[in-house]
Motif scaffolding. Structure first.
Motif, PDB file in Angstrom:
ATOM      1  N   GLY A  37      10.113  -1.951 -24.800  1.00 34.88           N
ATOM      2  CA  GLY A  37       9.287  -2.963 -24.147  1.00 34.88           C
ATOM      3  C   GLY A  37       9.600  -4.389 -24.562  1.00 34.88           C
ATOM      4  N   PHE A  38      10.660  -4.563 -25.336  1.00 35.07           N
ATOM      5  CA  PHE A  38      10.942  -5.898 -25.877  1.00 35.07           C
ATOM      6  C   PHE A  38      11.247  -6.920 -24.793  1.00 35.07           C
ATOM      7  CE2 PHE A  38      14.310  -8.904 -27.259  1.00 35.07           C
ATOM      8  CZ  PHE A  38      13.511  -9.712 -28.052  1.00 35.07           C
ATOM      9  N   GLU A  39      12.063  -6.579 -23.827  1.00 35.33           N
ATOM     10  CA  GLU A  39      12.460  -7.573 -22.829  1.00 35.33           C
ATOM     11  C   GLU A  39      11.258  -8.074 -22.030  1.00 35.33           C
ATOM     12  OE1 GLU A  39      15.106  -9.222 -22.655  1.00 35.33           O
ATOM     13  OE2 GLU A  39      16.228  -8.046 -24.130  1.00 35.33           O
ATOM     14  N   ALA A  40      10.314  -7.185 -21.764  1.00 36.17           N
ATOM     15  CA  ALA A  40       9.107  -7.624 -21.069  1.00 36.17           C
ATOM     16  C   ALA A  40       8.314  -8.582 -21.950  1.00 36.17           C
ATOM     17  CB  ALA A  40       8.264  -6.417 -20.666  1.00 36.17           C
ATOM     18  N   ARG A  41       8.228  -8.301 -23.229  1.00 34.33           N
ATOM     19  CA  ARG A  41       7.512  -9.204 -24.139  1.00 34.33           C
ATOM     20  C   ARG A  41       8.245 -10.538 -24.270  1.00 34.33           C
ATOM     21  NH1 ARG A  41       7.003  -4.222 -26.667  1.00 34.33           N
ATOM     22  NH2 ARG A  41       8.647  -4.624 -28.188  1.00 34.33           N
ATOM     23  N   ARG A  42       9.574 -10.490 -24.275  1.00 37.04           N
ATOM     24  CA  ARG A  42      10.342 -11.738 -24.339  1.00 37.04           C
ATOM     25  C   ARG A  42      10.059 -12.617 -23.112  1.00 37.04           C
ATOM     26  NH1 ARG A  42      15.614 -13.150 -26.767  1.00 37.04           N
ATOM     27  NH2 ARG A  42      16.374 -11.008 -26.818  1.00 37.04           N
ATOM     28  N   ALA A  43       9.999 -11.994 -21.956  1.00 38.54           N
ATOM     29  CA  ALA A  43       9.725 -12.751 -20.736  1.00 38.54           C
ATOM     30  C   ALA A  43       8.325 -13.355 -20.776  1.00 38.54           C
ATOM     31  CB  ALA A  43       9.877 -11.838 -19.521  1.00 38.54           C
ATOM     32  N   ALA A  44       7.355 -12.597 -21.306  1.00 36.16           N
ATOM     33  CA  ALA A  44       5.995 -13.114 -21.412  1.00 36.16           C
ATOM     34  C   ALA A  44       5.933 -14.292 -22.367  1.00 36.16           C
ATOM     35  CB  ALA A  44       5.042 -12.003 -21.847  1.00 36.16           C
ATOM     36  N   SER A  45       6.668 -14.210 -23.471  1.00 32.40           N
ATOM     37  CA  SER A  45       6.707 -15.321 -24.418  1.00 32.40           C
ATOM     38  C   SER A  45       7.337 -16.549 -23.776  1.00 32.40           C
ATOM     39  CB  SER A  45       7.495 -14.916 -25.669  1.00 32.40           C
ATOM     40  OG  SER A  45       6.839 -13.891 -26.381  1.00 32.40           O
ATOM     41  N   ALA A  46       8.424 -16.350 -23.059  1.00 38.90           N
ATOM     42  CA  ALA A  46       9.095 -17.478 -22.411  1.00 38.90           C
ATOM     43  C   ALA A  46       8.167 -18.159 -21.404  1.00 38.90           C
ATOM     44  CB  ALA A  46      10.366 -16.991 -21.722  1.00 38.90           C
ATOM     45  N   ALA A  47       7.371 -17.349 -20.707  1.00 39.68           N
ATOM     46  CA  ALA A  47       6.430 -17.926 -19.750  1.00 39.68           C
ATOM     47  C   ALA A  47       5.385 -18.792 -20.443  1.00 39.68           C
ATOM     48  CB  ALA A  47       5.755 -16.807 -18.952  1.00 39.68           C
ATOM     49  N   ALA A  48       5.122 -18.480 -21.710  1.00 37.35           N
ATOM     50  CA  ALA A  48       4.157 -19.268 -22.483  1.00 37.35           C
ATOM     51  C   ALA A  48       4.829 -20.403 -23.243  1.00 37.35           C
ATOM     52  CB  ALA A  48       3.413 -18.354 -23.451  1.00 37.35           C
ATOM     53  N   GLY A  49       6.110 -20.611 -23.023  1.00 39.01           N
ATOM     54  CA  GLY A  49       6.826 -21.689 -23.692  1.00 39.01           C
ATOM     55  C   GLY A  49       7.288 -21.354 -25.089  1.00 39.01           C
ATOM     56  N   LEU A  50       7.354 -20.073 -25.418  1.00 39.53           N
ATOM     57  CA  LEU A  50       7.758 -19.630 -26.751  1.00 39.53           C
ATOM     58  C   LEU A  50       9.053 -18.834 -26.668  1.00 39.53           C
ATOM     59  CD1 LEU A  50       4.249 -18.413 -27.985  1.00 39.53           C
ATOM     60  CD2 LEU A  50       5.343 -20.606 -28.478  1.00 39.53           C
ATOM     61  N   ARG A  51       9.747 -18.765 -27.769  1.00 42.44           N
ATOM     62  CA  ARG A  51      10.978 -17.987 -27.857  1.00 42.44           C
ATOM     63  C   ARG A  51      10.725 -16.741 -28.685  1.00 42.44           C
ATOM     64  NH1 ARG A  51      16.405 -21.555 -28.136  1.00 42.44           N
ATOM     65  NH2 ARG A  51      15.822 -23.228 -26.694  1.00 42.44           N
ATOM     66  N   ARG A  52      11.054 -15.594 -28.153  1.00 38.74           N
ATOM     67  CA  ARG A  52      10.850 -14.325 -28.860  1.00 38.74           C
ATOM     68  C   ARG A  52      12.198 -13.754 -29.277  1.00 38.74           C
ATOM     69  NH1 ARG A  52       6.969 -10.071 -29.496  1.00 38.74           N
ATOM     70  NH2 ARG A  52       5.436 -11.463 -28.514  1.00 38.74           N
ATOM     71  N   GLY A  53      12.242 -13.236 -30.484  1.00 38.04           N
ATOM     72  CA  GLY A  53      13.463 -12.606 -30.972  1.00 38.04           C
ATOM     73  C   GLY A  53      13.159 -11.280 -31.646  1.00 38.04           C
ATOM     74  N   GLN A  54      14.156 -10.424 -31.642  1.00 36.67           N
ATOM     75  CA  GLN A  54      14.041  -9.095 -32.245  1.00 36.67           C
ATOM     76  C   GLN A  54      15.128  -8.942 -33.299  1.00 36.67           C
ATOM     77  OE1 GLN A  54      15.476  -5.455 -30.098  1.00 36.67           O
ATOM     78  NE2 GLN A  54      13.282  -4.929 -30.055  1.00 36.67           N
ATOM     79  N   GLY A  55      14.758  -8.390 -34.435  1.00 35.89           N
ATOM     80  CA  GLY A  55      15.738  -8.217 -35.500  1.00 35.89           C
ATOM     81  C   GLY A  55      15.622  -6.864 -36.154  1.00 35.89           C
ATOM     82  N   PHE A  56      16.774  -6.312 -36.535  1.00 32.77           N
ATOM     83  CA  PHE A  56      16.839  -5.029 -37.231  1.00 32.77           C
ATOM     84  C   PHE A  56      17.417  -5.242 -38.623  1.00 32.77           C
ATOM     85  CE2 PHE A  56      16.944  -3.945 -32.773  1.00 32.77           C
ATOM     86  CZ  PHE A  56      16.194  -2.781 -32.685  1.00 32.77           C
TER      87      PHE A  56
END
Length: 757
Positions: free
Chosen positions: A440-459
């Motif tokens: 579900g990360f890409e959907a959350r990234r898109a939601a963050s971008a819509a709010a003006g935020l940058r989302r990242g995922q790290g392992f």
């Protein structure tokens, strides 16, 4: 070695020590009553580097209430505080180790180094007298960064260390690495400067040295009394060992820096002996920041070679480790062997080479803090994997999966010679992807971008190689009234030893854990012990307690035979009782102990402290591009800690370790200015992580029991701290489109990185 899962292990028992601690029954060093004890205050250098021209204590000694002022002149008989580990260069030369007396006579080499000790009837009088000690300094140029200290022309700290070099240490096959790089289809490169960090324990250090007619009893928070006792007597004080007894009561956090002996402990003992009076010292928070050992402080460059299919071929690393002004107790093996243990990660990497130079600088000495060389190594390794994925067009999960070790690869010998015991990294990866809802990360990234935020995922694929000293004798006594007392030389600093050890002993005896009392922290009452360090306490004391309990059971066999009116050869121990083989005639442990007047079992640790817990962490962050603030939104981890003694204790260890790693990644920095003045001498300037900085943690245990000890357990205390910074660094870099930010990733640094500054 086959492991034996005892009945009763793995149960979520609440901590047995908590009712006492939570209701004001804790007994910490500063809680001890010592009526009439003198109060000690230390005068510390305000200079990072200076010659001591004169110390005049006459005015201080004349003040009301002052009993003594000790300077280098009065303590000249005291010896050197040595390192207990060592490293060697390619020619076999041991690391440089300058003499380190409790009070230096000629030169100070970091802010906070002791220049004089004042002992007075009251704390106020001691503080006033410390201000009256006149010291003339000749300030010298200072150097605070390790790489700067090794440059030509840098201020020299010690005559025996030309160029400020501690040691030029290497490990691995350089020729094999260069050959692999020559044929590589892709090379990923990374550089990083790991910041200094502090332990930040709740209980600062303290010492109460009590004069008792021919003996001094030192009560002090520590990670093991026997190391202190041995070094203070044999090396610093020059005393016969029966002149000193070391006691450690409850300890409010250790994390590494309460393991080394410190000048204050030696000087408190020295003063108590000389004055025939009790002497007390309690550290303030600024003293902790200035004078206790720090950690990390590594600058390094690393490179990873890959073939055209994305298989890892080789890894190389060059770095400089800042040792500070002196070589502390286990410091030599922290940025060297500590790093080497985990630099291959959970991957198959055929060739690895490390070239590491240690440097002296005008800063507080470094030593072990939770992780001890491994978090900074894994930030580099896991960063390299992400850089390789981004530059080579690989999916970072698929690239990791392609190179992960498989269950059938264990036991696995790394390119640097370490033998991993057991594990299943692909299963850990599959689990963490589910736990963290990676799908579900890409959907959350898109939601963050819509709010003006940058989302990242790290392992971060991470591991730990447990260490410490197996110099341990454990004693288990079944008292005549049925209670059980257990003595051991490891030392709890809040980990829950009293609960974990009680569960292990109770499981072996078949009794309730509440019947077991665990006793630690007394050099007079416990035969020997290496203390707590390296995530090995339960391995050392737990397995040794099992054998000691078995020895006590065996001691009771003859008494049980007598009570059951049978031959000893016909008596077996089963399900917590003695029984006549083949019958239902049984007798309990308590009855046998009552008849025998008590049972006693003793065992020496005879296994290996080594185990290899592992985990894979996944985290997601949101970055506010307007402010640079990083919000850690989710954190999931699957892990392998072997057989679990108590899942509640394990979860607490993991939460605390992740919090420590998150603090290192986002906020903590024991920063000095160019002149060697610490800019983080209080908690107003050193940013520990707070509850609001932490997300909910999601975790899953997938144990692969180790064959290295009879219980199948692995040391887990440092595992989460090793992985959290790497996962966070990768998540922030992902949010910033691949731009990597130096740790700690403060809002200012992130904001500047977003603007290419």
């Amino acid at each position: 070695m086959a492991f034996d899962v005892l009945p009763g292990l793995g149960q979520p028992l609440r901590r047995l020590e908590d009712p006492r601690l939570l209701t004001g029954g804790g007994q910490f060093t500063t809680d001890l009553q010592a009526h009439g004890a003198l109060q000690a205050v230390f005068l510390r250098s305000p200079h990072a580097h200076a010659r001591i021209l004169r110390v005049d204590a006459a005015a201080a000694r004349a003040l009301p209430g002052v009993v003594a002022v000790f300077t280098a002149a009065e303590t000249a008989s005291l010896g050197h505080n040595p390192a207990v580990t060592e490293i060697h260069d390619a020619a076999g030369r041991r690391h440089a180790e300058p003499h380190r007396p409790p009070i230096p006579a000629d030169r100070v080499r970091h802010v906070g180094e002791i220049v004089a000790m004042v002992v007075a009837e009251t704390l106020a009088a001691a503080r006033e007298a410390a201000e009256a000690v006149a010291v003339d300094y000749d300030p010298l140029p200072a150097v605070v960064r390790g790489d700067d200290a090794l440059r030509p022309g840098a201020p020299r700290l010690h005559d025996l260390a030309p160029g400020n070099l501690v040691c030029d240490w290497t490990k691995g096959d350089a020729a094999a690495v260069e050959a692999a790089f020559a044929r590589a289809a892709q090379v990923a490169r990374i550089s990083a400067r790991s910041p200094r960090i502090l332990a930040g324990y709740l209980e600062t250090r303290a010492a109460l040295a009590q004069w008792q007619e021919g003996q001094v009893v030192l009560t002090t928070p520590s990670q093991g009394v026997h190391l202190l006792h041995r070094i203070l007597c044999d090396h610093v004080l020059g005393w016969p060992r029966d002149r000193l007894r070391v006691v450690t009561p409850d300890v409010g956090g250790g994390f590494g820096p309460k393991l080394p002996p410190y000048p204050e402990q030696a000087l408190a003992c020295f003063a108590a002996w000389e004055l025939r009076r009790d002497v007390r010292w309690v550290q303030d928070r600024t003293e902790h920041h200035l004078a206790d050992t720090h950690a990390r402080d590594l600058v390094a460059e690393a490179a990873l070679a890959l073939d055209a299919e994305g298989h890892f071929l080789a890894l190389k690393l060059e770095g400089v480790a800042n040792f500070g002004a002196f070589v502390s107790t286990v410091a030599p093996t922290i940025p060297t062997g500590g790093m080497a243990k985990v630099l291959g990660g959970l991957y198959r990497i055929p060739a690895i080479h490390i070239a590491l130079r240690g440097a002296f600088s005008n800063t507080a000495p470094v030593d072990a803090v939770r992780g001890a060389g491994k978090p900074e190594a894994l930030v580099l390794l896991e960063g390299l994997v992400d850089v390789a994925a981004r530059e080579g067009g690989w999916d970072p999960v698929h690239l990791r999966r392609r190179n992960l070790l498989r269950r059938g690869d264990y036991p696995f010998r790394t390119a640097l010679g370490y033998r991993y015991d057991s594990g299943d990294p692909p299963a850990l990866l599959d689990a963490v992807l589910r736990l963290g809802d990676a799908a579900g990360f890409e959907a959350r990234r898109a939601a963050s971008a819509a709010a003006g935020l940058r989302r990242g995922q790290g392992f971060a694929c991470h591991l730990h190689g447990s260490g410490g000293w197996g110099d341990e004798t454990s004693v288990v006594e079944v008292l005549a009234d049925g209670r059980i007392e257990a003595r051991t030389g490891t030392q709890s600093q809040g980990q829950g030893h009293a609960t974990a050890y009680a569960q292990i002993i109770a499981a072996r005896f078949g009794v309730a854990p509440e019947r077991v009392r665990v006793i630690q922290g007394d050099s007079a009452g416990i035969p020997r012990g290496g203390g707590t360090g390296g995530s090995s306490s339960t391995i050392i004391s737990g397995t040794t307690f099992v054998r000691a309990a078995e020895a006590a059971i065996e001691q009771g066999r003859g008494v049980a035979a007598e009570l059951l009116e049978a031959a000893a050869a016909d008596i077996a121990w089963r399900d917590g009782a003695y029984e006549i083989v083949g019958t239902d005639r049984r007798i309990g442990l308590a009855e046998v102990a009552a008849r025998a007047g008590g049972l006693r079992g003793l065992a020496d640790f005879d296994a290996t402290v080594e185990s290899w817990p592992a985990g894979i962490a996944l985290c997601e962050v949101e970055v506010d591009p307007e402010t640079g603030v990083v919000m850690l939104d989710r954190f999931a981890c699957s892990f392998d800690a072997g057989v679990v003694v108590n899942p509640m204790l394990l979860e607490g260890q993991l939460h605390g370790g992740w919090a420590a790693g998150i603090g290192q990644a986002l906020s903590e920095d024991a920063l000095y200015d160019a002149e060697g003045q610490m800019l983080a001498a209080t908690l107003m300037d050193y940013a520990m992580p707070r509850a609001a900085d932490l997300p909910d943690f999601t975790l899953l245990s997938l144990p692969s029991p180790t064959p290295n000890n009879v219980l199948g357990i692995k040391g887990v205390g440092e595992l989460p701290t090793n992985g959290a910074p790497a996962a966070l660094a990768n998540a922030v870099a992902d949010a910033l489109g691949g731009v990597r930010v130096e740790l700690p990733m403060t809002p200012e640094r992130v904001w500047r990185a977003l603007r290419g500054m």
